[in-house]
Design a protein around this motif. Structure first.
Motif, PDB file in Angstrom:
ATOM      1  N   ALA A   1     -13.166 -59.165 -26.064  1.00 41.61           N
ATOM      2  CA  ALA A   1     -12.061 -60.030 -25.626  1.00 41.61           C
ATOM      3  C   ALA A   1     -11.409 -59.519 -24.344  1.00 41.61           C
ATOM      4  CB  ALA A   1     -11.006 -60.144 -26.722  1.00 41.61           C
ATOM      5  N   GLU A   2     -11.536 -58.223 -24.093  1.00 41.98           N
ATOM      6  CA  GLU A   2     -10.935 -57.640 -22.890  1.00 41.98           C
ATOM      7  C   GLU A   2     -11.866 -57.714 -21.685  1.00 41.98           C
ATOM      8  OE1 GLU A   2      -9.325 -53.738 -23.557  1.00 41.98           O
ATOM      9  OE2 GLU A   2      -8.206 -54.390 -25.334  1.00 41.98           O
ATOM     10  N   HIS A   3     -13.142 -57.326 -21.873  1.00 42.93           N
ATOM     11  CA  HIS A   3     -14.035 -57.318 -20.706  1.00 42.93           C
ATOM     12  C   HIS A   3     -14.650 -58.686 -20.416  1.00 42.93           C
ATOM     13  CE1 HIS A   3     -17.668 -57.276 -23.173  1.00 42.93           C
ATOM     14  NE2 HIS A   3     -17.348 -56.118 -23.737  1.00 42.93           N
ATOM     15  N   SER A   4     -14.606 -59.623 -21.372  1.00 42.96           N
ATOM     16  CA  SER A   4     -15.187 -60.957 -21.155  1.00 42.96           C
ATOM     17  C   SER A   4     -14.239 -62.031 -21.698  1.00 42.96           C
ATOM     18  CB  SER A   4     -16.555 -61.047 -21.835  1.00 42.96           C
ATOM     19  OG  SER A   4     -17.434 -60.079 -21.318  1.00 42.96           O
ATOM     20  N   ASN A   5     -13.067 -62.077 -21.094  1.00 44.93           N
ATOM     21  CA  ASN A   5     -12.007 -62.940 -21.609  1.00 44.93           C
ATOM     22  C   ASN A   5     -12.369 -64.428 -21.612  1.00 44.93           C
ATOM     23  OD1 ASN A   5      -9.227 -64.509 -21.069  1.00 44.93           O
ATOM     24  ND2 ASN A   5      -8.864 -62.699 -22.328  1.00 44.93           N
ATOM     25  N   GLN A   6     -13.042 -64.880 -20.552  1.00 43.25           N
ATOM     26  CA  GLN A   6     -13.415 -66.297 -20.478  1.00 43.25           C
ATOM     27  C   GLN A   6     -14.362 -66.679 -21.613  1.00 43.25           C
ATOM     28  OE1 GLN A   6     -12.479 -68.893 -18.878  1.00 43.25           O
ATOM     29  NE2 GLN A   6     -12.031 -68.516 -16.727  1.00 43.25           N
TER      30      GLN A   6
ATOM     31  N   PRO B   1     -21.561 -56.257  -8.406  1.00 41.75           N
ATOM     32  CA  PRO B   1     -21.394 -57.712  -8.520  1.00 41.75           C
ATOM     33  C   PRO B   1     -20.882 -58.258  -7.181  1.00 41.75           C
ATOM     34  CG  PRO B   1     -20.221 -56.538 -10.269  1.00 41.75           C
ATOM     35  CD  PRO B   1     -20.612 -55.526  -9.245  1.00 41.75           C
ATOM     36  N   ALA B   2     -21.472 -59.363  -6.721  1.00 44.47           N
ATOM     37  CA  ALA B   2     -21.022 -59.964  -5.452  1.00 44.47           C
ATOM     38  C   ALA B   2     -19.868 -60.906  -5.734  1.00 44.47           C
ATOM     39  CB  ALA B   2     -22.176 -60.717  -4.791  1.00 44.47           C
ATOM     40  N   GLY B   3     -18.708 -60.590  -5.205  1.00 46.62           N
ATOM     41  CA  GLY B   3     -17.551 -61.475  -5.357  1.00 46.62           C
ATOM     42  C   GLY B   3     -17.139 -61.701  -6.794  1.00 46.62           C
ATOM     43  N   SER B   4     -17.179 -60.658  -7.605  1.00 40.45           N
ATOM     44  CA  SER B   4     -16.849 -60.800  -9.025  1.00 40.45           C
ATOM     45  C   SER B   4     -15.366 -61.129  -9.220  1.00 40.45           C
ATOM     46  CB  SER B   4     -17.169 -59.497  -9.755  1.00 40.45           C
ATOM     47  OG  SER B   4     -16.609 -59.512 -11.046  1.00 40.45           O
ATOM     48  N   HIS B   5     -15.099 -61.973 -10.208  1.00 42.35           N
ATOM     49  CA  HIS B   5     -13.715 -62.249 -10.609  1.00 42.35           C
ATOM     50  C   HIS B   5     -13.296 -61.303 -11.737  1.00 42.35           C
ATOM     51  CE1 HIS B   5     -13.699 -65.824  -8.174  1.00 42.35           C
ATOM     52  NE2 HIS B   5     -14.719 -66.323  -8.822  1.00 42.35           N
ATOM     53  N   GLY B   6     -14.147 -60.310 -12.001  1.00 45.41           N
ATOM     54  CA  GLY B   6     -13.813 -59.369 -13.071  1.00 45.41           C
ATOM     55  C   GLY B   6     -13.797 -60.053 -14.427  1.00 45.41           C
ATOM     56  N   VAL B   7     -12.806 -59.731 -15.250  1.00 40.69           N
ATOM     57  CA  VAL B   7     -12.778 -60.258 -16.617  1.00 40.69           C
ATOM     58  C   VAL B   7     -12.540 -61.763 -16.658  1.00 40.69           C
ATOM     59  CG1 VAL B   7     -11.987 -58.100 -17.610  1.00 40.69           C
ATOM     60  CG2 VAL B   7     -10.307 -59.776 -16.890  1.00 40.69           C
ATOM     61  N   TRP B   8     -12.146 -62.352 -15.538  1.00 43.93           N
ATOM     62  CA  TRP B   8     -11.820 -63.781 -15.565  1.00 43.93           C
ATOM     63  C   TRP B   8     -13.018 -64.677 -15.289  1.00 43.93           C
ATOM     64  CZ3 TRP B   8      -7.801 -63.911 -18.266  1.00 43.93           C
ATOM     65  CH2 TRP B   8      -6.844 -62.906 -18.165  1.00 43.93           C
ATOM     66  N   SER B   9     -14.158 -64.082 -14.985  1.00 40.42           N
ATOM     67  CA  SER B   9     -15.358 -64.899 -14.818  1.00 40.42           C
ATOM     68  C   SER B   9     -16.182 -64.813 -16.091  1.00 40.42           C
ATOM     69  CB  SER B   9     -16.174 -64.418 -13.621  1.00 40.42           C
ATOM     70  OG  SER B   9     -16.660 -63.124 -13.879  1.00 40.42           O
ATOM     71  N   LEU B  10     -17.209 -65.643 -16.192  1.00 41.90           N
ATOM     72  CA  LEU B  10     -18.069 -65.589 -17.375  1.00 41.90           C
ATOM     73  C   LEU B  10     -18.799 -64.263 -17.442  1.00 41.90           C
ATOM     74  CD1 LEU B  10     -19.787 -69.089 -17.488  1.00 41.90           C
ATOM     75  CD2 LEU B  10     -17.902 -68.259 -18.880  1.00 41.90           C
ATOM     76  N   ASP B  11     -19.282 -63.828 -16.278  1.00 40.99           N
ATOM     77  CA  ASP B  11     -20.199 -62.705 -16.213  1.00 40.99           C
ATOM     78  C   ASP B  11     -20.085 -62.169 -14.787  1.00 40.99           C
ATOM     79  OD1 ASP B  11     -22.669 -61.361 -15.577  1.00 40.99           O
ATOM     80  OD2 ASP B  11     -23.662 -62.341 -17.235  1.00 40.99           O
TER      81      ASP B  11
ATOM     82  N   ALA C   1     -13.748 -70.322 -28.906  1.00 44.64           N
ATOM     83  CA  ALA C   1     -12.833 -71.105 -29.752  1.00 44.64           C
ATOM     84  C   ALA C   1     -13.046 -72.615 -29.613  1.00 44.64           C
ATOM     85  CB  ALA C   1     -11.390 -70.766 -29.388  1.00 44.64           C
ATOM     86  N   VAL C   2     -13.851 -73.034 -28.638  1.00 50.58           N
ATOM     87  CA  VAL C   2     -14.116 -74.473 -28.446  1.00 50.58           C
ATOM     88  C   VAL C   2     -14.972 -74.965 -29.606  1.00 50.58           C
ATOM     89  CG1 VAL C   2     -15.174 -76.196 -26.923  1.00 50.58           C
ATOM     90  CG2 VAL C   2     -13.922 -74.258 -25.939  1.00 50.58           C
TER      91      VAL C   2
END
Length: 330
Positions: free
Chosen positions: A275-280, A208-218, A286-287
């Motif tokens: 919930a852990e690997h895709s927190n966002q 992944p280029a510049g991934s935010h890890g679990v805090w990004s969508l994907d 829940a929206v």
């Protein structure tokens, strides 16, 4: 920007006139990077390219609202030619199988595949586009070539995805695609591109280029979540939105809705609790409405992708998507 890198002008060429959608004296140029420092981000955010690009995303977002991928839409000859070109690019993957190598990620065969693609983009676009649009090829082909990942790092991210959407935007600006193609552009062309990107990611184990890890969508994509959530507005089958986490819903509707296709792909390539690997995405579930999710994702995209220097420093600007300031009319 070096305006001397002229790829043609309307007054003197033997290919034909400039596309009718552009001024007669339009000069195509080789796109170049223009956001070199953090302070240049302010120029980008007020640029014609920024306004054109964000406007393009919102326009197509509106065109596909509430529609499944199988919706009956106009499919022009130009859309079919672009689809044929993408299929040729897709088939080339089979010609460059992954090589045996010690490291787990970043298979070096990707470099050979991308070198081959770049060697034939001019010819493929000549076959795809009307003769009167050929003057634009040296400018727009760069966006296509930058859409599939970086050959040095063997990575892929939202900047590459952005390059493909800019390529589509340029096709509209030169008149190769029209407003009547809006639905097919997302549901056929962009969807085909996303599937090619996924095949590349899996085949060559791309980083992944510049991934935010679990805090990004994907790790890799963003725009299919925007356009995919628009598809689900006022769609009773996947409501409330939390249903997108249910395996039976994913299996049933992944081929009809891009958002669910994205979730299915994430579940295929990642292990452990969602919930852990895709927190966002877990939080988004829940929206209360898809309309709110869609609006929130557009805001998030501007903040997390378009306002980030590490992404925008790689963006290329030419005559169709210029860095010059967007004209303010009173």
């Amino acid at each position: 920007m070096n305006a001397e890198k002229v790829m043609g002008d309307g007054a003197q060429n033997d290919v034909g006139p400039v596309p009718a959608s552009l001024p007669l004296n339009h000069r195509f140029i080789t796109p170049e990077k223009a956001v070199k420092t953090i302070s240049d981000m302010a120029i980008w955010e007020k640029s014609e390219a920024y306004m054109e690009y964000t406007g393009f995303i919102v326009t197509l977002n509106e065109a596909i609202k509430g529609k499944p991928l199988s919706v009956d839409c106009k499919v022009s000859e130009n859309v079919m030619k672009i689809m044929d070109m993408l299929e040729k690019i897709n088939k080339l993957i089979d010609e460059f199988p992954p090589i045996e190598q010690p490291q787990r990620f970043g298979n070096a065969a990707f470099k050979d595949w991308l070198t081959k693609v770049k060697s034939i983009t001019t010819v493929m676009l000549q076959e795809t586009l009307d003769l009167k649009l050929h003057l634009a090829i040296p400018e727009i082909k760069i966006y296509l070539e930058e859409s599939f990942g970086n050959a040095t790092r063997i990575d892929y991210g939202t900047g590459h995805e952005m390059s493909f959407v800019m390529f589509l935007c340029c096709l509209y600006k030169i008149g190769a695609l029209q407003a009547e193609d809006n639905v097919a552009t997302v549901f056929m062309i962009f969807n085909k591109y996303i599937n090619i990107a996924r095949t590349l990611q899996k085949t060559y184990r791309m980083e992944p280029a510049g991934s935010h890890g679990v805090w990004s969508l994907d790790d890799y994509q963003f725009i299919p979540f925007i356009w995919g959530s628009s598809q689900l507005i006022d769609q009773p089958k996947i409501y409330p939105p939390a249903k997108f986490l249910e395996d039976d819903i994913i299996d049933k509707y992944a081929d009809e809705y891009m958002f669910l296709s994205c979730i299915k792909y994430i579940k295929e390539v990642k292990t452990g609790p969602f919930a852990e690997h895709s927190n966002q995405l877990w939080s988004i579930s829940a929206v209360g409405s898809w309309q709110k999710i869609n609006q929130g994702l557009i805001k998030m995209y501007k903040k997390e992708v378009l306002n980030k220097f590490p992404v925008i420093q790689h963006v290329l600007f030419g005559s169709l998507l210029p860095i010059r300031r967007f004209p303010i009319t009173h």
